[in-house]
Write a protein that holds these residues in place. Structure first.
Motif, short mmCIF file in Angstrom:
data_model
loop_
_atom_site.label_atom_id
_atom_site.label_comp_id
_atom_site.label_asym_id
_atom_site.label_seq_id
_atom_site.Cartn_x
_atom_site.Cartn_y
_atom_site.Cartn_z
N UNK A 176 0.84 -1.20 0.00
CA UNK A 176 0.00 0.00 0.00
C UNK A 176 0.87 1.24 0.00
N UNK A 177 0.98 1.93 -1.16
CA UNK A 177 1.90 3.07 -1.27
C UNK A 177 1.53 4.23 -0.34
N UNK A 178 0.23 4.53 -0.22
CA UNK A 178 -0.15 5.67 0.62
C UNK A 178 0.21 5.39 2.07
N UNK A 179 0.02 4.14 2.46
CA UNK A 179 0.37 3.75 3.83
C UNK A 179 1.86 3.94 4.06
N UNK A 180 2.66 3.47 3.11
CA UNK A 180 4.12 3.61 3.26
C UNK A 180 4.52 5.07 3.36
N UNK A 181 3.90 5.90 2.49
CA UNK A 181 4.19 7.32 2.50
C UNK A 181 3.85 7.92 3.86
N UNK A 182 2.69 7.54 4.41
CA UNK A 182 2.27 8.06 5.71
C UNK A 182 3.28 7.67 6.79
N UNK A 183 3.69 6.39 6.77
CA UNK A 183 4.64 5.93 7.77
C UNK A 183 5.94 6.71 7.67
N UNK A 184 6.41 6.90 6.42
CA UNK A 184 7.67 7.62 6.22
C UNK A 184 7.57 9.04 6.76
N UNK A 185 6.45 9.72 6.47
CA UNK A 185 6.30 11.10 6.91
C UNK A 185 6.26 11.18 8.43
N UNK A 186 5.47 10.28 9.06
CA UNK A 186 5.38 10.29 10.52
C UNK A 186 6.77 10.02 11.12
N UNK A 187 7.47 9.04 10.54
CA UNK A 187 8.81 8.73 11.02
C UNK A 187 9.73 9.95 10.90
N UNK B 158 -0.66 17.47 7.60
CA UNK B 158 -0.18 16.26 6.94
C UNK B 158 0.18 15.18 7.96
N UNK B 159 0.76 15.62 9.07
CA UNK B 159 1.12 14.65 10.11
C UNK B 159 -0.13 13.96 10.65
N UNK B 160 -1.15 14.76 10.95
CA UNK B 160 -2.40 14.18 11.46
C UNK B 160 -3.03 13.27 10.42
N UNK B 161 -3.03 13.73 9.18
CA UNK B 161 -3.59 12.93 8.10
C UNK B 161 -2.87 11.59 7.99
N UNK B 162 -1.53 11.64 8.08
CA UNK B 162 -0.74 10.41 8.03
C UNK B 162 -1.13 9.46 9.15
N UNK B 163 -1.23 9.99 10.36
CA UNK B 163 -1.59 9.14 11.49
C UNK B 163 -2.98 8.54 11.29
N UNK B 164 -3.93 9.36 10.80
CA UNK B 164 -5.27 8.85 10.54
C UNK B 164 -5.24 7.71 9.54
N UNK B 165 -4.44 7.89 8.50
CA UNK B 165 -4.40 6.86 7.47
C UNK B 165 -3.78 5.57 8.01
N UNK B 166 -2.71 5.70 8.79
CA UNK B 166 -2.08 4.51 9.38
C UNK B 166 -3.11 3.78 10.25
N UNK B 167 -3.80 4.55 11.07
CA UNK B 167 -4.79 3.95 11.96
C UNK B 167 -5.86 3.21 11.17
N UNK B 168 -6.32 3.82 10.09
CA UNK B 168 -7.37 3.21 9.29
C UNK B 168 -6.89 1.93 8.62
N UNK B 169 -5.66 1.97 8.09
CA UNK B 169 -5.11 0.79 7.44
C UNK B 169 -4.96 -0.36 8.43
N UNK B 170 -4.46 -0.03 9.63
CA UNK B 170 -4.28 -1.07 10.65
C UNK B 170 -5.64 -1.67 11.02
#
Lengths: 535, 326, 296
Positions: free
Chosen positions: C36-47, C279-291
């Protein structure tokens, strides 16, 4: 006239961008006025076939090849509009579980009226039609029932209301999806008899989807056996039951339990009891939040004896108190009054810690194979857990014991590291049995251990239980709603109804010459007369 | 039914009382002296006052009494609509609030109504749109709306619609045009929250077997959705109406500050800045009262809408998680 | 062994020779996530943001406090990614140096919420009865005070600064954790495998630690990721309102608040840091949703 004509039908489900086939190369016809039963185990594609006929495949379902012509209309690749014209007016559906098949926030009459109005009937004629169909479906006091909401109706009445909805569209074909799986046998029988009469009377075709060959044999003009999405064999019931061509059908027929008691202990001496329940009563407090809705589920002076080395069965319809009896016998639930003696020790009134030593004598196997194992535990961890709890042995000896137990339940030892999600239902039930055996108990209490399993697997598990009993000298308390299953495994039986034991004795006696009307009704309701007669 | 109503009302009153008490405890019992906080915020060193002056000031605000006496005084005061005197502005707190509550109520109620309409519409479209890419986009949209901090949304709107396009005033309380951007700011968040809950509820409802029964009758898609799915999906979502109103009320703090609108929200922000304890207590109590009231109304209406409860006495409305598990 | 083979034939589970067990399960999950590319992108940004919170110098060489009269209020460019503020300070570097404060506050808030929420939820769900009734009424009361207002009361009492804000936000998200944990514990507690473990002689402590907690953890973890986003918004909002760390230290919210006076001339001063947070919040939301989708 041919109502349904399916040729070379392939149906699959899209998951993770791959199509997993559910039905492959199916050819099937249904003639006008004919009753066809599609029989198969879970995953055989029988329900998918039914959904394809009525155009109700789930969003990820695809017809990938072949054609399915219903009443002259091609449904494969048809638009929603075309399919909608078929639904209700050509094909009616009676869904699987009546408890959830009706809209909970609409009155029953209203839900039938919707179907009536779709035929173009309006105004004052609608209520009269609604009542007529409720009456046809065998609903007593239809005026009252039409005004009620689904939750005010019993399961049987809801099933009849669903039949009324199916009839209200005046269809040429009704599909009944597993009409027998969610209700008690006696209710099932009455409803199926009624439905069978109705369709013959009105010349409607009926397709029964069922896992139970006996149900199919009793009611169908033709039986279609399916397996892994393919048609195995079809023919009239007598042929399928007595002279099947395919080995799979033969195995299915052989595995269908019939009411022929396997053990006859009438002339044998009764061994010492390992478990004795004397006049056990249980009243659930009216305001008990967890049990409030099942307040009727009380026990009234129930006495049950399990002889050592034998199987004693508790049978009865749902809500008769058989599971509560088992839970009290195991100390999971406390009795209001009465006594429970396990191997000479009274357990009523004992605290959990006082009960703990007795756990080594009696163990439990649950009904639902999918919830009985912790999804986070490997098979090995599940099996050895009781040993860890009782601090028996060390890591190595426990591992050794786990291997031995897997062997006893006939699973390969490579399964020790498996997670439950990687096992089939039957394999999980084997693991649950192995776990129950870990402490070398004398008595195992089995709560509907095979009712969630397909018939072939069911037969294997029953055989395993019998073998284990012979090898280890186990005693079983076996709770089941299915008399045919009980006949396969039990020596003695108690028939329960409304919290009371209405009859008890050796299976060979109770099942062949029942004295209680309850028992007789249960026995009469068992499907499979034609199977038994043919065999 | 009378017992049900009485029980709910009593429960609401008890919760409100407990919320008031808890806030009082936080504000008065935590290791801080309201007087010192007040003086510090006003830039006055406590040492510069004589002990007599300090005592006189404490007496004026009732801070020299025992904690119980102060609590009792506040509680009885609140019951009579008296929230004490503002430490920073030296006027009755109730006057401060009544002067400003109209503006905030107008803002909150308009935003709540808009969120309700926009959230429901979005959820409906996201569930029932036929074109798949549109459906995916609409399902993702609420998560996007809930991710943007409100001050960011507000500043963006100001930059774009006031400074670039000049459509709406960037600040102020006057006129309907000044209301537009604050309402939109609040609704972006509130409607997203509502839409997320509704979409989930729709999804679960559409998987219910009775939907298959309805389709098997030959009902059209829209008839199935409107007559069978919508009501059953909206019922469990009703339980978040209280949360929604709470959200619009708290949002007024940020929004009124950014848009420089007179209102209770801005009053709260200023009160915290000047550590005006009585005002903070009053604002929290009023907000909690609104939340409890909306929840009470939902509780009382629920049985009228869900036959499973009105026709079986004594049951409480199911919590959303109970509904999802079936 | 014959019947076991028959089982395999009729139900077709995982073949006996194929690798199974926990590791294979984990690997399968990871492979699914990696697709999942968007998930990876979110993880990278949060990291990236988390790393920048601990070592901001990795991503910027400029001093966040160094004023430069020659480069005042410059628009974003290659030299100044986010432009410069009215004192000529590099905004990108100021945002990154604001990370430690906000991330620290978020972690404190989450720790409070996790410890208190998990504790309350477990005790409530596990013991049930009167304990449960009392605790849940308490949670109802906490929920009756809208989150931001509860946080404001706590800030009023504790004073300003990063830690009080973190405590306030942490307390405000406790109820959600407690409720979710309780619901999960209640659900798992009634499952047959818990009863089977009890019937097998396991003590309640063992059942709680080995069965109930590991199986309740999933939804709580998903909520924790989601609430990290909620906490970041709340912390930024509180510092935006002026209750955060004292100058010249600048949390994200403070930066955005400072910039809004220059919105007409220098839009980037508010909007770019705002976007960074969003963007940070959006990333966290997306990670949470994917999990959440994965655990379902």
């Amino acid at each position: 006239m041919t109502l349904v004509d399916i040729k070379g039908l392939d149906v699959g489900y899209v998951r993770h961008r791959r199509v997993r086939p559910a039905v492959a190369g199916l050819d099937l016809t249904v003639e006008a006025g004919e009753v066809v039963a599609i029989v198969g185990e879970s995953g055989s594609g029988k329900t998918t076939t039914a959904n394809a006929i009525i155009g109700l495949l789930p969003p990820n379902g695809r017809i990938t090849a072949g054609s399915a012509v219903v009443d002259g209309v091609e449904t494969a690749g048809a638009s929603e509009r075309t399919l909608r014209r078929l639904r209700g007016s050509v094909v009616g559906l009676i869904p699987q579980d009546p408890m959830v098949g009706l809209n909970p926030t609409q009155r029953v009459g209203h839900q039938i009226a919707e179907a009536v109005r779709l035929r173009g009937i309006t105004g004052a004629a609608v209520p009269a039609e609604v009542l007529r169909f409720l009456e046809q479906a065998g609903v007593p006091d239809p005026e009252l029932r039409a005004r009620q909401y689904p939750h005010e109706l019993s399961g049987g009445l809801r099933q009849r209301a669903l039949i009324a909805i199916a009839l209200a569209g005046r269809p040429k074909l009704i599909i009944a999806d597993e009409p027998t799986s969610a209700l008690d046998v006696t209710v099932q029988k009455r409803i199926l008899d009624h439905l069978g009469g109705l369709v013959r009377e009105q010349g409607i075709s009926l397709v029964i989807i069922t896992h139970d060959l006996a149900v199919a044999a009793d009611r169908a003009d033709r039986i279609v056996v399916m397996r892994d999405g393919r048609l195995v064999e079809q023919g009239d019931p007598a042929t399928i039951v007595s002279a099947p061509r395919e080995s799979y059908t033969r195995r299915l027929t052989a595995a269908t339990p019939r009411l022929a008691p396997r053990f006859d202990v009438r002339d044998q001496a009764v061994p010492e009891p390992i478990l004795t329940l004397t006049e056990v009563s249980k009243t659930f407090a009216g305001n008990d939040l967890r049990r409030g809705a099942r307040g009727f589920n009380a026990l009234d002076k129930v006495s049950v004896t399990v002889p050592r080395g034998r199987t004693h069965a508790l049978v009865g319809e749902s809500g008769c108190g058989k599971t509560t009896t088992l839970r009290i016998a195991l100390g999971l639930e406390t009795a209001t009054s009465g006594s429970v003696v396990l191997d000479g020790d009274e357990i009523v009134g004992r605290s959990w810690n006082q009960l703990r030593p007795l756990r080594r004598k009696a163990q439990l196997v649950h009904q639902d194979p999918f919830a009985t194992l912790d999804p986070k535990f490997t098979v090995g961890q599940s099996i050895t857990e009781p040993l860890v709890s009782f601090r028996i042995g060390n890591r190595r000896s426990r591992q050794e014991r786990a291997r031995e137990l897997l062997d006893q339940v006939q699973l390969p030892t490579s399964y020790l590291d498996r997670l439950p999600t990687e096992l089939s239902g039957g394999q999980r039930q084997r693991v649950a049995i192995a776990r129950a055996l870990a402490l070398r108990p004398d008595l195992i209490m089995l709560d509907e251990p095979v009712s969630a399993l397909d018939v072939l697997v069911q037969e294997q598990i029953l055989q395993l239980l019998t073998d284990l009993q012979a090898a280890l000298g186990l005693s079983y308390l076996f709770v089941s709603h299915d008399l045919a299953v009980v006949a396969e495994v039990a020596h003695t039986v108690s028939v329960m109804s409304h919290g009371k034991v209405v009859e008890h004795g050796p299976v060979a006696e109770v099942f062949t010459s029942p004295r209680s009307p309850w028992t007789r009704e249960l026995i009469d309701a068992i499907p499979g007369r034609r199977v038994v007669d043919a065999a | 039914m009378a017992r049900y109503v009485a029980g709910r009302v009593v429960q609401a009153v008890v919760v409100l009382w407990a919320a008031f008490t808890l806030t009082f405890a936080i504000l008065y019992l935590l290791p801080s002296d309201p007087m010192e906080l007040q003086l510090a915020a006003a830039g006055v060193q406590p040492d510069s006052l004589t002990p007599d002056q300090l005592a006189a000031m404490k007496h004026r605000f009732g801070l020299d009494q025992s904690m119980w006496a102060q609590y009792w005084q506040h509680l009885t005061g609140v019951l009579h609509g008296d929230f004490g005197t503002s430490l920073s502005q030296q006027v009755p707190v109730s006057d401060l609030i009544t002067e400003r509550i109209d503006g905030t109520l107008l803002l909150s109620v308009t935003a709540a109504v808009l969120s309700l309409i926009a959230g429901s519409a979005l959820a409906y479209l996201a569930t029932f749109a036929r074109w798949n890419p549109l459906r995916v986009f609409l399902t993702r949209l609420p998560a996007l709306g809930a991710s943007f901090p409100q001050f960011f949304v507000a500043l963006f709107l100001i930059q774009f619609f006031s400074f670039q396009l000049g459509w709406f005033p960037a600040t102020g309380t006057e006129g309907a045009r000044s209301l537009v951007m604050p309402v939109v700011t609040i609704s972006v968040l509130a409607s997203s929250v509502l839409a997320q809950v509704l979409v989930k509820s729709f999804d679960e409802t559409l998987r219910q077997p009775y939907i298959a029964t309805a389709r098997a009758k030959g009902l059209s898609r829209s008839a199935v959705h409107l007559r069978h799915a919508f009501r059953n999906a909206a019922l469990p979502a009703m339980t978040i109406l209280g949360v929604l109103v709470g959200l619009t009320v708290t949002s007024s703090i940020v929004v009124e500050t950014v848009f420089t609108r007179e209102g209770v929200g801005k009053l709260a922000q200023e009160a915290v800045l000047s550590q005006d304890v009585p005002v903070v207590l009053a604002v929290v109590t009023v907000a909690a009262a609104m939340f409890v009231l909306v929840n009470l109304i939902v509780d009382l209406l629920y049985p009228l809408l869900d036959p499973r409860i009105s026709h079986t006495r004594g049951r409480v409305r199911p919590a959303p998680e109970v509904v999802t598990s079936t | 062994m014959t019947t076991a083979v028959a089982d395999l034939v009729t139900e077709a589970p995982l073949p006996a020779e194929e690798a199974g067990g926990r590791r294979a399960n984990l690997i399968a999950n990871l492979v699914q996530l990696a697709r999942k590319p968007v998930f990876l992108l979110s993880v990278l940004y949060v990291l990236f943001v988390v790393v920048s919170a601990f070592w901001p110098r990795l991503f910027t060489s400029q001093d966040p406090y160094e004023t430069n009269p020659a480069a005042v209020a410059q628009a974003p460019s290659a030299a100044h990614l986010f432009g410069t503020d009215i004192y000529g300070r590099d905004l990108w570097s100021r945002v990154l140096h604001g990370s430690p404060l906000t991330i620290k506050a978020t972690l404190i808030a989450l720790a409070i919420a996790l410890v208190a929420g998990l504790g309350l939820g477990i005790v409530s769900g596990f013991f049930g009865g009167l304990v449960d009734a009392v605790l849940m009424r308490g949670i109802d009361v906490l929920l009756a005070i809208p989150g931001l207002l509860l946080a404001l009361s706590i800030v009023t009492a504790l004073g300003y600064g990063t830690v009080p804000v973190a405590v306030a936000v942490g307390v405000a998200i406790v109820p959600g954790f407690a409720r979710t944990t309780r619901a999960e514990v209640l659900r798992v507690k009634t499952l047959p495998y818990v009863e089977a473990a009890r019937a097998g002689g396991a003590s309640w402590t063992r059942v709680l630690l080995r069965h109930i907690l590991p199986n309740s953890w999933g939804p709580v973890a998903v909520l924790a990721v989601l609430d990290a986003g909620v906490a970041i918004i709340a912390i930024a909002s509180l510092s935006f309102l002026g209750f955060g760390a004292a100058p010249p230290e600048a949390e994200w919210g403070t930066l955005i608040a400072d910039g809004r006076n220059y919105l007409v001339t220098s839009w980037w001063l508010s909007l770019l840091p705002g976007l960074f947070v969003a963007l940070l919040v959006l990333g966290l939301n997306h990670i949470s949703k994917t999990l959440q989708e994965l655990t379902r």
